[in-house]
Design a protein around this motif. Structure first.
Motif, short mmCIF file in Angstrom:
data_model
loop_
_atom_site.label_atom_id
_atom_site.label_comp_id
_atom_site.label_asym_id
_atom_site.label_seq_id
_atom_site.Cartn_x
_atom_site.Cartn_y
_atom_site.Cartn_z
N ASP A 180 9.04 -3.21 3.22
CA ASP A 180 8.26 -4.31 3.77
C ASP A 180 9.16 -5.03 4.76
N ASP A 181 8.59 -5.85 5.59
CA ASP A 181 9.38 -6.63 6.53
C ASP A 181 8.53 -7.80 6.95
N ARG A 182 9.15 -8.67 7.73
CA ARG A 182 8.44 -9.89 8.12
C ARG A 182 7.20 -9.57 8.94
N LEU A 231 -6.70 2.49 4.84
CA LEU A 231 -6.51 3.93 4.63
C LEU A 231 -6.86 4.24 3.18
N SER A 232 -7.59 5.29 2.94
CA SER A 232 -7.79 5.67 1.54
C SER A 232 -6.84 6.82 1.25
N LEU A 233 -5.70 6.44 0.68
CA LEU A 233 -4.66 7.43 0.42
C LEU A 233 -4.72 7.86 -1.04
N ASP A 234 -4.63 9.13 -1.26
CA ASP A 234 -4.63 9.64 -2.62
C ASP A 234 -3.18 9.64 -3.13
N ALA A 235 -2.60 8.45 -3.16
CA ALA A 235 -1.20 8.32 -3.60
C ALA A 235 -0.95 6.85 -3.96
N GLU A 236 0.00 6.66 -4.86
CA GLU A 236 0.39 5.29 -5.21
C GLU A 236 1.28 4.74 -4.09
N VAL A 237 1.09 3.50 -3.71
CA VAL A 237 1.90 2.90 -2.65
C VAL A 237 2.65 1.68 -3.20
N VAL A 238 3.95 1.67 -3.02
CA VAL A 238 4.78 0.57 -3.50
C VAL A 238 5.57 0.00 -2.32
N PHE A 239 5.60 -1.33 -2.22
CA PHE A 239 6.37 -1.96 -1.14
C PHE A 239 7.66 -2.58 -1.68
#
Lengths: 322, 325
Positions: A55-57, A68-76
């Motif tokens: 993540d960033d400012r 986006l409908s991503l078939d994956a877990e997204v972590v920031f």
């Protein structure tokens, strides 16, 4: 293990003073968001089940995956409130701990250097979004992302799909250690200032691990006397002063004269001492003041990050050529 | 860019002058010895000092509601400034302008401005005049991230680029428009992304590093003076006090942690450390500069407090200029 791809995007790549002093093009946030979006779509297509994104400012990552409908877990990952190379460095270190299978890096030489400072042997998908890029190549993010997804999900022996890069290790006399990936130079300056180096007149000494003729920037200088590819062992040590003159493209659209007084090839793991006063430039960015009386031991080794070869990685997905 | 010791010390002096003037003004306001609003520039000193050190005395600047630092950096006189802030007749605007309208045309300071974004077309107008007269002057406009959302900014930026005017746009992006974080009012983070839309080059500089600011400003000023048109600098910076600079006024809108992180990069501390390391200015000599400047500020406060308020009869004087009877 969950196939995990990390994404590190440098928000300030492509926005430095070279837009004023040369003809370097700006790279806007919107351009970067588009690149991240294409890379993560590709990564999931390639088999990534989990995405770790810096993540960033500017929230580039968050805005990239918006809608986006991503078939994956997204972590920031959290970031400091101001721009800093530590952001990429910390993210890379966290990725290593998280067992990331491939790291997509969007930035220039400087960004890749920061990543390697955090995770020296990272499996990198190097995508250029900076200014004078030697280390990362110009590749389309979609297929770069897919190749990273393939590597993370299929877990091939890394040497089968990637080439190990060289690293310039810089050991300062106070015990601090730094790295560069392309070139390390001593510049006749007193401040890091706006960081970029855009004249050859102030160069005093340099070591290049990559000295390829088809590059722009300091690496190009060494290529005029001792071309050295990224795959070749060793590096080049150049000193500037009275001697042979060359005109080299030091920044996009900007040529500068340099005068080389001597040069020699460096064997792998051979060290050369560089002494102050001056400012040490790492991969074209002034980053460290080296006062008079201080010195640095500079060594080119071949134990750096693994740079994923898209052709090789995609052959796992598509099969060998018939 | 190798800078001479004189330039380095000059930039340091400008930054220290801003810091002491602003700290004193904030203290006076909190003690109710100074009327009206004021907005302190503390934390952002490297921007004004780095830019103004690249200008000649004839070059012009236009400023913002947070404008004391710009005038100090351009060479503003402490006594006339402090008197103006106190509404005294010895002030720059004879006490009728106050903090947000302070100006000194002799120094090329075209005015602070209470209207957010108001200074942008003023500097561009000056740029038009300078180009028309071919007098070699450059005008610089300081403005904030919030001002870049104002229509006047967009019209002026377009005009400056279309007419290739000798103007430098300096956006002081301190992440907040008054009390509102930037990401609540803009879909972009880097204001500089807007420069390309108008057809001018733009760069980001570290606004806490006076040398970085100065290097970029010097290049932008050279471009302007040599007829290559406007440039855009975005300085990433931060104000150390709240919007007004008066701690008891306004609401809390930033975390203590965020403020503490930025304060680690105090532009004066960073620069003094580097000056000491390079042998240009010892810590002892830096302290002497602070003491001298602090004394000048105290003298200015005494001058301002002893100065008379404007006479009631002068209410309509200096309101309009050159109106035919």
């Amino acid at each position: 293990m969950t196939a995990t791809v990390g994404v590190i995007a440098n928000p300030i790549a492509g926005k430095d003073i070279r837009r004023l002093v040369s003809f370097a093009s700006p790279v806007s946030d919107m351009a970067k968001i588009g690149i991240i979006r294409r890379a993560v779509v590709g990564a999931v297509e390639g088999g990534a089940q989990r995405l770790l994104i810096t993540d960033d400012r500017r929230a580039l990552g968050m805005r990239a995956i918006d809608n986006l409908s991503l078939d994956a877990e997204v972590v920031f990952l959290d970031a400091p409130p101001y721009d800093s190379g530590m952001n990429s460095q910390n993210a890379a270190a966290a990725f290593q701990e998280e067992g990331v299978g491939a790291v997509i890096v969007l930035g220039g030489d400087g960004t890749h250097r920061d990543v390697v400072k955090g995770w020296r042997n990272a499996p990198l998908m190097a995508v250029s979004t900076g200014t004078n890029n030697v280390f990362p190549r110009q590749v389309e993010a979609t297929i770069a992302g897919q190749a990273a997804g393939v590597v993370a999900s299929r877990e091939p022996p890394i040497h089968e799909v990637a080439d190990q890069a060289k690293v310039i290790d810089v050991e300062l006399d106070d015990g601090e250690a730094e790295q560069a990936l392309v070139d390390l130079a001593l510049v006749d300056e007193s401040f890091t200032g706006s960081r970029a180096v855009w004249t050859g007149q102030r160069l005093r000494e340099m070591v290049a691990a990559i000295a390829e003729r088809a590059t722009v920037g300091l690496s190009c200088i060494a290529s005029r006397v001792a071309p050295t590819t990224r795959h070749q062992a060793g590096g080049v040590h150049v000193t500037f002063g009275d001697g042979e003159r060359f005109r080299i493209p030091i920044a996009p659209g900007l040529y500068s004269e340099v005068e080389i007084s001597s040069w020699r090839r460096l064997h792998l793991n051979e060290s050369v001492e560089i002494s102050g006063p001056g400012v040490l430039s790492f991969d074209g960015e002034r980053d460290l003041v080296l006062p008079r009386g201080r010195s640095a031991l500079v060594t080119v080794s071949h134990d750096g990050p693994w740079v994923i070869d898209i052709e090789k990685a995609m052959s796992l997905e598509c099969g060998e050529a018939r | 860019m190798q800078l001479s010791d004189d330039v380095l010390l000059d930039m340091h002096h400008r930054m220290v002058r801003i810091r002491h003037f602003e700290e004193a003004a904030g203290r006076l306001a909190e003690e109710s010895r100074l009327p009206g609003f004021l907005h302190l520039y503390v934390g952002e000193e490297a921007v004004a000092a780095g830019v103004c050190a690249a200008l000649t005395d004839d070059d012009q600047i236009s400023s913002t509601h947070r404008g004391h630092g710009h005038l100090v950096a351009k060479g503003g006189d402490f006594e006339r400034m402090m008197a103006e802030l106190m509404g005294k007749s010895t002030g720059y605007c004879k006490g009728k302008g106050g903090s947000m309208h302070i100006c000194d045309l002799d120094l090329g300071m075209l005015g602070a401005n209470g209207i957010v974004g108001g200074g942008v077309p003023i500097a561009v107008g000056a740029g038009f005049a300078n180009k028309y007269r071919d007098d070699g002057r450059v005008s610089v406009v300081f403005f904030g991230d919030g001002a870049s959302n104002i229509g006047a900014f967009h019209e002026a930026a377009n005009m400056a680029a279309a007419l290739q005017l000798p103007v430098v746009f300096v956006c002081e992006n301190n992440e907040y428009g008054e009390f509102t974080p930037r990401d609540r009012t803009m879909a972009i983070t880097d204001v500089v992304d807007r420069a390309a839309g108008y057809g001018m080059p733009g760069v980001i500089v570290d606004g806490m590093d006076v040398v970085a600011v100065h290097e970029a400003a010097a290049e932008a000023v050279d471009r302007a003076r040599s007829g290559q048109g406007p440039s855009f600098l975005e300085a990433k910076t931060y104000r150390f006090y709240n919007h007004h600079g008066i701690q008891t006024l306004g609401m809390k809108y930033r975390s203590d942690e965020e403020l503490a992180e930025w304060k680690k990069r105090d532009p004066i501390d960073l620069f003094e450390a580097r000056l000491a390391e390079s042998g240009v200015l010892t810590a002892k000599d830096a302290e002497a500069v602070h003491e001298r400047v602090a004394g000048e500020v105290e003298q200015a406060i005494a001058f301002a407090e002893e100065s008379p308020l404007p006479e009631v009869e002068s209410l309509y004087e200096d309101v309009y200029s050159g109106v035919a009877q």
